[in-house]
Design an enzyme around this catalytic site. Structure first.
Site, PDB file in Angstrom:
ATOM      1  N   SER A 121       7.620   5.494   6.809  1.00 46.43           N
ATOM      2  CA  SER A 121       7.526   6.890   7.247  1.00 46.43           C
ATOM      3  C   SER A 121       6.629   7.713   6.325  1.00 46.43           C
ATOM      4  O   SER A 121       6.276   8.827   6.662  1.00 46.43           O
ATOM      5  CB  SER A 121       8.921   7.528   7.299  1.00 46.43           C
ATOM      6  OG  SER A 121       9.429   7.713   6.000  1.00 46.43           O
ATOM      7  N   LYS A 172      10.515  11.905   1.560  1.00 49.97           N
ATOM      8  CA  LYS A 172       9.745  12.743   2.491  1.00 49.97           C
ATOM      9  C   LYS A 172       9.009  13.826   1.711  1.00 49.97           C
ATOM     10  O   LYS A 172       9.302  14.070   0.545  1.00 49.97           O
ATOM     11  CB  LYS A 172      10.686  13.419   3.501  1.00 49.97           C
ATOM     12  CG  LYS A 172      11.399  12.468   4.465  1.00 49.97           C
ATOM     13  CD  LYS A 172      10.477  11.935   5.537  1.00 49.97           C
ATOM     14  CE  LYS A 172      11.215  10.985   6.474  1.00 49.97           C
ATOM     15  NZ  LYS A 172      11.709   9.761   5.784  1.00 49.97           N
TER      16      LYS A 172
END
Lengths: 213, 213
Positions: free
Chosen positions: B132, B169
């Site tokens: 991701s 993230k």
DNA sequence: CCGTTTGGAGTACAAATGTTCACTTTTAGC
DNA sequence: GCTAAAAGTGAACATTTGTACTCCAAACGG
């Protein structure tokens, strides 16, 4: 046997013997190892683990070996095994609502060296210049870990001397011979004129983020 | 004796027994330590270092201690010191035809941990799962160096607990509040329901290459 | 309640350990 | 070349080491 919380004296006769005291022994070992990077001899371990007999030390070590925390060298010396370091890398899962994982003081003892360097005597570092290997996710400023060797296999990322300058490229060969491929279409494939001066193979990568902050 | 910075070969013509043969002993020790994570006893060291007497081993160790490569525990055990883990950093340029220019003077050393870890007590490691963050060039299997802290700035790459699981993230915020952006269009932006459970900020990256070979 | 298992204590001993000392060989400076 | 320092050898020795053994007490499982 327990230790008096204030005096540190050993309290004899107090039961503490249960299979689940091994984790406690393991912690003691890990803490000692974090400080000194060695597993000492039985007599010192006896003191560290607060045991009264060396034979008990032997049994503890053997149990930890069966659990995969320790192993022995061919010479019989006790050394930490892979599992010994596991807790130093944070686990993937965290309890919701309790976001702080184990904050034990030993987290730093996993030397990144151990992760990245296999043969210290043949390993050196090189700072990457340019973006010719961006396709392999190696960028300007990255530090590559290089294992010195004169030969390499096609497909490996290598460091070679080209025109007196060290360069990182992917090694390949075709009908005409060896070539050094950049992983960036903006750069040309290099075909060494004479012999290929190979310095070594890239075995790892270290990158600093948050450089400015 | 000098060691060729590129090939690692011992430079010929230089006699074996000199103060500068200590680097050779050091290399043997470093390689053994990388394999077993311990400094063995004198008799084993004697074999490793190819010496004939244990007393010579003692002298070698003492010399390495004075040079800052080894130290002793209060119990007298030999353990590696800080300098033991330093690595050479290769210069960028090499003389054409004679790829061994920089003598010892030109070679600097660097501790990988120093490069990547600023605050050991607040630093831990985390293995990355999933892709991701591929847009930020962080991939599955990479080890990120995380500095634990409860707050971070928008734009920093952070580790946060989402649904009881740690995730890497990029932190951001808009009119509605904080959000966690993946750097891969295939993944959704996360908007924490309640408070944002921040574990720390990613300050570095370590990657092992050539895993299979 | 009783037998079994488990973790540890204590003893004994051959083997290995670390250090010292006097001695030899090699190296480096002049 | 000669000499002093450095590096290594080899023997000696008190200490420590790791392990095997017996014994003991608490925990466990019916």
């Amino acid at each position: 046997m327990l230790i008096h919380p204030l005096t540190g004296a050993l309290l004899p006769g107090v039961p503490m013997r249960t299979a689940s005291s091994d984790p406690h022994y393991l912690s003691c070992l890990q803490d000692y190892y974090a400080r000194w990077r060695c597993i000492p001899a039985y007599e010192k371990l006896r003191r560290i683990l607060h045991l009264a007999s060396r034979s008990a030390v032997g049994k503890v070590l053997e149990r930890l070996r069966l659990q995969g925390f320790l192993e022995r060298t061919p010479d019989g010396d006790w050394v930490p095994a892979r599992r010994f370091f596991e807790r130093f890398v944070a686990g993937q899962h965290v309890q919701a609502g309790q976001p702080a994982p184990d904050t034990e003081a030993g987290l730093t003892t996993l030397l990144l060296d151990d992760l990245l360097v296999e043969t210290p005597s043949r390993t050196l570092l090189l700072t990457v210049r340019g973006d010719s290997m961006s396709g392999a996710n190696i960028f300007e400023g990255d530090v590559v870990i290089v294992e010195r060797q004169a030969t390499a296999l096609p497909g490996e990322i290598v460091v070679a001397a080209v025109d007196g300058e060290l360069t990182v490229k992917r090694l390949d060969r075709d009908a005409e011979g060896w070539l050094l491929r950049p992983e960036n279409p903006a750069y040309p494939v290099l075909r060494p004129a004479g012999a290929l001066e190979l310095m070594g193979v890239v075995t790892g990568l270290a990158r600093r983020l948050r450089r400015g902050a």
